[in-house]
Design an enzyme around this catalytic site. Sequence first.
Site, PDB file in Angstrom:
ATOM      1  N   HIS A  33      29.396 -37.484  -9.539  1.00  0.00           N
ATOM      2  CA  HIS A  33      29.760 -37.911 -10.903  1.00  0.00           C
ATOM      3  C   HIS A  33      29.015 -37.081 -11.948  1.00  0.00           C
ATOM      4  O   HIS A  33      29.587 -36.691 -12.967  1.00  0.00           O
ATOM      5  CB  HIS A  33      29.382 -39.378 -11.124  1.00  0.00           C
ATOM      6  CG  HIS A  33      30.151 -40.362 -10.304  1.00  0.00           C
ATOM      7  ND1 HIS A  33      29.580 -41.111  -9.303  1.00  0.00           N
ATOM      8  CD2 HIS A  33      31.459 -40.717 -10.338  1.00  0.00           C
ATOM      9  CE1 HIS A  33      30.495 -41.894  -8.773  1.00  0.00           C
ATOM     10  NE2 HIS A  33      31.639 -41.678  -9.365  1.00  0.00           N
ATOM     11  N   GLN A  57      43.247 -51.632  -8.443  1.00  0.00           N
ATOM     12  CA  GLN A  57      43.407 -50.557  -7.456  1.00  0.00           C
ATOM     13  C   GLN A  57      42.844 -50.929  -6.082  1.00  0.00           C
ATOM     14  O   GLN A  57      42.840 -50.113  -5.172  1.00  0.00           O
ATOM     15  CB  GLN A  57      42.799 -49.249  -7.961  1.00  0.00           C
ATOM     16  CG  GLN A  57      41.286 -49.215  -8.018  1.00  0.00           C
ATOM     17  CD  GLN A  57      40.779 -47.953  -8.699  1.00  0.00           C
ATOM     18  OE1 GLN A  57      40.859 -47.828  -9.919  1.00  0.00           O
ATOM     19  NE2 GLN A  57      40.274 -47.002  -7.934  1.00  0.00           N
ATOM     20  N   GLN A 151      44.182 -38.632  -5.341  1.00  0.00           N
ATOM     21  CA  GLN A 151      44.091 -39.281  -6.657  1.00  0.00           C
ATOM     22  C   GLN A 151      44.287 -38.243  -7.771  1.00  0.00           C
ATOM     23  O   GLN A 151      44.971 -38.485  -8.760  1.00  0.00           O
ATOM     24  CB  GLN A 151      42.734 -39.964  -6.804  1.00  0.00           C
ATOM     25  CG  GLN A 151      42.439 -40.434  -8.222  1.00  0.00           C
ATOM     26  CD  GLN A 151      41.212 -41.307  -8.320  1.00  0.00           C
ATOM     27  OE1 GLN A 151      41.285 -42.480  -8.057  1.00  0.00           O
ATOM     28  NE2 GLN A 151      40.083 -40.740  -8.705  1.00  0.00           N
ATOM     29  N   ARG A 185      30.370 -45.276  -1.932  1.00  0.00           N
ATOM     30  CA  ARG A 185      30.410 -46.130  -0.748  1.00  0.00           C
ATOM     31  C   ARG A 185      29.351 -45.753   0.301  1.00  0.00           C
ATOM     32  O   ARG A 185      29.062 -46.557   1.193  1.00  0.00           O
ATOM     33  CB  ARG A 185      31.792 -46.060  -0.098  1.00  0.00           C
ATOM     34  CG  ARG A 185      32.855 -46.795  -0.882  1.00  0.00           C
ATOM     35  CD  ARG A 185      34.132 -46.956  -0.064  1.00  0.00           C
ATOM     36  NE  ARG A 185      34.967 -48.006  -0.603  1.00  0.00           N
ATOM     37  CZ  ARG A 185      35.857 -47.851  -1.578  1.00  0.00           C
ATOM     38  NH1 ARG A 185      36.027 -46.666  -2.106  1.00  0.00           N
ATOM     39  NH2 ARG A 185      36.566 -48.863  -2.015  1.00  0.00           N
TER      40      ARG A 185
HETATM   41  O1  PAF Z   1      37.822 -42.385  -8.761  1.00  0.00           O
HETATM   42  C1  PAF Z   1      37.473 -43.464  -9.280  1.00  0.00           C
HETATM   43  O2  PAF Z   1      36.297 -43.777  -9.390  1.00  0.00           O
HETATM   44  C2  PAF Z   1      38.535 -44.417  -9.794  1.00  0.00           C
HETATM   45  O3  PAF Z   1      39.646 -44.392  -8.977  1.00  0.00           O
HETATM   46  C3  PAF Z   1      38.916 -44.171 -11.257  1.00  0.00           C
HETATM   47  C4  PAF Z   1      39.548 -42.811 -11.454  1.00  0.00           C
HETATM   48  C5  PAF Z   1      37.686 -44.291 -12.136  1.00  0.00           C
HETATM   49  C6  PAF Z   1      39.930 -45.215 -11.728  1.00  0.00           C
HETATM   50  O4  PAF Z   1      39.417 -46.507 -11.617  1.00  0.00           O
END
Ligand code: PAF
Length: 277
Positions: A33, A57, A151, A185
């Site tokens: 991140h 989600q 994603q 995770r």
């Molecule tokens: O990748 C993630 O952490 C999530 O899927 C996101 C893009 C923040 C959407 O909730």
Amino acid sequence: MKIAKNIKELNIYSGTNQVIGFVPTMGSLHEGHFLLVKEAILETSLTVVSIFVNPTQFNDSNDLKNYPRNIENDLFRLNLILREKDIVFIPDEKEIYPKPDTRTYNFGHLDKIMEGRNRPGHFNGVGQVVSKLFQIVKPSYAFFGEKDLQQLAVVRKLVQMLKIPIIIIGIPIVREADGLAMSSRNQLLGKNERAEVPKIFKALTEATRLKGINTVDEVRYKTIKEINKSQLLFVEYFEIVDEINLLPIKNWDINTGIFGCIAVKVGKIRLIDNIRF
Ligand code: PAF
């Protein structure tokens, strides 16, 4: 950095005429991140990082319940990187979903393969929250990790379908010293499990070496077999796909990039990873 707990505060802090770089997250932040955040800072005049564990989600309520949350630590770490003017947006559920979100998206084959097949409804939920957050934050650029390769493809499709004028930037995977792809995770892994999971990247690396020596099917089979030798690991899928459509390839001789995408169950935890061939 500023902390905005609702849309009103976010609007006050972000002002106007800013080129906003947006990093959406679900918190429990790690170096992966922080690399997205650093890129956003480099490329734009204002960085917004959101922390929101999006319920829509999660197709498994236990997964949602157990998803790691470390808000204090996240804010502490972000404060070391973000500038005075940058914003961390921490909305609550009502702010994002004042009423239930019933929107459904047609991502074509993209949400029916790999993660989509194994986590029904997951990408629809990602589409819901990402489009909401884009509407609220109004960024020019949004940064996503390539670890979640599918994603990233879904988000690119989303902005194309909804004609949202945002440039989506994919940022490479960050790995631990032993090769494990960084993921929120990972902290849920037990000691023995943590010791086993580097085998995933090792097998992926070996798979890339076998390209050209073995057929696609052979590499797929050998990789799954190698990982499944471990008592603690179970491969849910390993697909060798083309970079554009993420569809399985039959032979190596194609004109686009090739990725190996994998999901592995480690006890109750599910890890994903990918490698470029
Ligand atoms: O990748 C993630 O952490 C999530 O899927 C996101 C893009 C923040 C959407 O909730």
